[in-house]
Design a protein around this motif. Structure first.
Motif, mmCIF file in Angstrom:
data_model
loop_
_atom_site.group_PDB
_atom_site.id
_atom_site.type_symbol
_atom_site.label_atom_id
_atom_site.label_comp_id
_atom_site.label_asym_id
_atom_site.label_seq_id
_atom_site.Cartn_x
_atom_site.Cartn_y
_atom_site.Cartn_z
ATOM 1 N N THR A 96 0.846 -1.187 0.000
ATOM 2 C CA THR A 96 0.000 0.000 0.000
ATOM 3 C C THR A 96 0.884 1.241 0.000
ATOM 4 O O THR A 96 1.685 1.430 0.920
ATOM 5 N N LEU A 97 0.742 2.053 -1.037
ATOM 6 C CA LEU A 97 1.525 3.275 -1.174
ATOM 7 C C LEU A 97 0.614 4.432 -1.539
ATOM 8 O O LEU A 97 -0.499 4.237 -2.030
ATOM 9 N N LEU A 98 1.119 5.627 -1.347
ATOM 10 C CA LEU A 98 0.391 6.824 -1.765
ATOM 11 C C LEU A 98 0.502 6.977 -3.284
ATOM 12 O O LEU A 98 1.454 6.464 -3.901
ATOM 13 N N PRO A 99 -0.413 7.703 -3.908
ATOM 14 C CA PRO A 99 -0.365 7.876 -5.372
ATOM 15 C C PRO A 99 0.973 8.419 -5.874
ATOM 16 O O PRO A 99 1.482 7.976 -6.901
ATOM 17 N N ARG A 100 1.573 9.364 -5.145
ATOM 18 C CA ARG A 100 2.854 9.921 -5.608
ATOM 19 C C ARG A 100 3.953 8.867 -5.614
ATOM 20 O O ARG A 100 4.876 8.911 -6.422
ATOM 21 N N GLU A 103 3.412 6.780 -8.728
ATOM 22 C CA GLU A 103 3.846 7.550 -9.907
ATOM 23 C C GLU A 103 5.366 7.476 -10.059
ATOM 24 O O GLU A 103 5.880 7.264 -11.154
ATOM 25 N N TRP A 104 6.076 7.663 -8.957
ATOM 26 C CA TRP A 104 7.534 7.617 -9.009
ATOM 27 C C TRP A 104 7.998 6.224 -9.414
ATOM 28 O O TRP A 104 8.897 6.072 -10.249
ATOM 29 N N LEU A 105 7.399 5.178 -8.820
ATOM 30 C CA LEU A 105 7.790 3.806 -9.149
ATOM 31 C C LEU A 105 7.548 3.486 -10.621
ATOM 32 O O LEU A 105 8.349 2.803 -11.263
ATOM 33 N N ALA A 106 6.441 4.002 -11.171
ATOM 34 C CA ALA A 106 6.113 3.736 -12.573
ATOM 35 C C ALA A 106 7.136 4.346 -13.525
ATOM 36 O O ALA A 106 7.330 3.856 -14.640
ATOM 37 N N GLU A 107 7.819 5.392 -13.090
ATOM 38 C CA GLU A 107 8.807 6.069 -13.934
ATOM 39 C C GLU A 107 10.186 5.403 -13.885
ATOM 40 O O GLU A 107 11.068 5.748 -14.676
ATOM 41 N N GLN A 108 10.376 4.461 -12.977
ATOM 42 C CA GLN A 108 11.692 3.849 -12.794
ATOM 43 C C GLN A 108 11.942 2.769 -13.844
ATOM 44 O O GLN A 108 11.026 2.066 -14.262
#
Length: 197
Positions: A96-100, A103-108
């Motif tokens: 469980t993570l916050l949306p931000r 978003e950061w993980l998706a860019e990695q």
């Protein structure tokens, strides 16, 4: 089932029976039980300080067979497996993570799973000494609670353990039964910094 590098310790009352690999320890415990040991037998996992619930009934071969892992029915199944990489030991769990964070993980590069694994490995490398100390404190404390919880000096020894004060820990454990004292000190040793006498 114990890991290949696991070490266990067995006590009969306040007397150390054996310390070593799980097979060595259960062999010694079984022999002691078969010889009519009247004291209660306790087996400890040295890595955690927790007692091991292990049945010593049957022959020595029966007892040693219980140390072997049970066959994995999924490995023998001819049905197709679900997603994931079970042969590599990959386990899917919910995070469980916050949306931000997502978003950061998706860019990695490599996506969220690769980024999370790298972050975990980096954190493990950076906190290695603190984790080692914390694990040793917890293991020694669990063992001491079980074997020395009613012994004079237990509370003071526990305080010294968590304060990282080896000299005070040794002082308060000095009068304990020899085998209990020696085992507590062995389990606690990694909790003390190299500078502590």
């Amino acid at each position: 089932m114990p890991s290949p590098t696991a070490t266990w310790t067995a006590f009969a009352g306040q007397r150390l029976l054996a310390s070593g690999s799980p097979s060595e320890v259960v062999t010694a415990a079984k022999a002691s039980l078969d010889a009519g040991e009247s004291e209660s037998l306790l087996l400890f996992d040295d890595a955690t300080g927790l007692t091991v619930d292990f049945h010593l009934r049957g022959t020595l071969e029966d007892v040693l067979a219980r140390l072997k892992p049970a066959p994995d029915p999924a490995a023998e199944s001819s049905e197709p497996r679900g997603p994931g990489r079970p042969k590599l030991g990959v386990v899917a769990r919910e995070v469980t993570l916050l949306p931000r964070h997502w978003e950061w993980l998706a860019e990695q590069p490599g996506g969220a799973s690769v980024a999370l694994r790298k972050l975990v490995e980096a954190a493990r490398a950076n906190s290695g000494d603190a984790d080692r100390v914390r694990r040793a404190q917890a293991a020694a404390d669990r063992f001491m609670t079980t074997m020395a919880g009613n012994v004079p000096g237990y509370e003071e020894a526990a305080r010294a353990l968590y304060a990282g004060d080896r000299a005070r820990f040794n002082k308060w454990t000095r009068s304990w039964p020899d085998d209990i004292r020696d085992c507590a000190r062995r389990l606690a040793a990694p909790a003390f910094s190299k500078e502590t006498p």
